[in-house]
Design a protein around this motif. Structure first.
Motif, mmCIF file in Angstrom:
data_model
loop_
_atom_site.group_PDB
_atom_site.id
_atom_site.type_symbol
_atom_site.label_atom_id
_atom_site.label_comp_id
_atom_site.label_asym_id
_atom_site.label_seq_id
_atom_site.Cartn_x
_atom_site.Cartn_y
_atom_site.Cartn_z
ATOM 1 N N ASP A 116 0.846 -1.184 0.000
ATOM 2 C CA ASP A 116 0.000 0.000 0.000
ATOM 3 C C ASP A 116 0.888 1.242 0.000
ATOM 4 N N ARG A 206 -14.795 3.824 5.446
ATOM 5 C CA ARG A 206 -13.801 4.519 4.622
ATOM 6 C C ARG A 206 -12.899 3.509 3.898
ATOM 7 N N ASP A 207 -12.580 2.391 4.567
ATOM 8 C CA ASP A 207 -11.742 1.380 3.932
ATOM 9 C C ASP A 207 -12.528 0.538 2.942
ATOM 10 N N ARG A 209 -14.808 1.649 1.011
ATOM 11 C CA ARG A 209 -14.891 2.443 -0.215
ATOM 12 C C ARG A 209 -13.583 2.390 -1.004
ATOM 13 N N ARG A 210 -12.488 2.102 -0.334
ATOM 14 C CA ARG A 210 -11.173 2.079 -0.990
ATOM 15 C C ARG A 210 -10.737 0.664 -1.393
ATOM 16 N N ASP A 213 -10.258 -0.212 -5.216
ATOM 17 C CA ASP A 213 -9.159 0.562 -5.806
ATOM 18 C C ASP A 213 -7.818 -0.013 -5.366
ATOM 19 N N LEU A 214 -7.723 -0.401 -4.098
ATOM 20 C CA LEU A 214 -6.479 -0.987 -3.610
ATOM 21 C C LEU A 214 -6.245 -2.363 -4.231
#
Length: 267
Positions: A116, A206-207, A209-210, A213-214
């Motif tokens: 990351d 919040r994670d 939603r990511r 993408d990650l």
């Protein structure tokens, strides 16, 4: 020496590390440059009472690391693809991450791998394939087997919780083109499994939603890392020759196609 060799039972399942054997209640593994860091981590896990990992015994006369043997079953099986198994794995991964609290998050000494961009939060296993999760039956005699331990910490390294979660879900949701999935994983609802894992782990909004993408970032970076490692030969070269790069590319393309549908389950 002959007597010792007669009692060495080769252990199969890993893609990269050759020469792993069982000797009685121990496992002998070839040492690597990351072995001191991994041993320090395993000793820390033992000290804080985390029971889901092997214990360090030491080194043998052949320069191999000696770890305790963790009994149970591994691999993709009927008992390991259930919703209950996935939720149990999420809880085990959360307990592992929490247990690494207080362990130094320096990047020196660990195996190199994709990561990351955010600052490390935990030590991640970073290779939780079905071959690296031990299932055992509950003591109540019931038919279900549950994930009890994580093994093969060769690729462990400081990272974020979400990166290790993404790496785990790559294999367990799975985030992969159906053509590359084990038959027992081919028809599962990946979006539902992403949500189930996140719920059981306690992944914050919040994670979530990511997460996708990650996952995409990890695909691109792991492709480059694996291609570089393959140039050194050994197990990585065999994996690359066996189509590992193509599978990563297909997984990334599949994610691009179904991202909106998967995202809806997460948010």
């Amino acid at each position: 020496m002959v007597a010792t060799l007669l009692h060495e039972i080769p252990l199969q399942g890993g893609d990269v590390t050759d020469g792993v054997v069982r000797v009685g209640d121990t496992v002998r593994r070839p040492a690597s440059t990351s072995t001191p860091a991994v041993h320090a981590l395993l000793r820390h896990l033992e000290a804080v009472g985390f029971e889901g990992a092997p214990r360090v015994v030491g080194m043998d006369g052949l320069g191999r690391e000696i770890l305790t043997y963790v009994p149970g079953t591994t691999g993709v099986r009927l008992e390991s693809v259930t919703d209950e198994a996935l939720a149990g794995l999420a809880v085990l991964v959360r307990e592992f991450h929490d247990a690494t609290a207080g362990f130094p998050l320096t990047l020196e000494g660990w195996a190199y791998g994709s990561n990351d961009d955010k600052a490390p939060e935990v030590i991640g296993h970073c290779d939780l394939t079905p071959d690296n999760v031990i299932f055992r039956h509950d003591g109540d005699g019931g038919p279900a087997a549950v994930p009890r331990a994580l093994i093969d910490f060769d690729l462990a390294r400081p990272t974020t919780r979400l990166f290790d979660i993404v790496t785990t879900l790559r294999h367990w949701a799975p985030i992969a083109d159906p053509v590359d999935r084990h038959p027992l994983l081919r028809d599962l609802d990946v979006g539902e499994r992403l949500r189930l894992f996140c719920d059981a782990y306690g992944v914050p909004p919040r994670d979530r939603r990511r997460l996708l993408d990650l996952a995409r970032l990890r695909f691109h970076r792991s492709y480059d890392v694996m291609r570089t490692r393959a140039s050194t030969g050994g197990g990585w070269a065999k994996m690359w020759a066996g189509g590992a790069g193509e599978r990563i590319r297909r997984a990334a393309a599949w994610l691009d196609t179904y991202e909106d549908e998967l995202h809806a389950h997460l948010v």
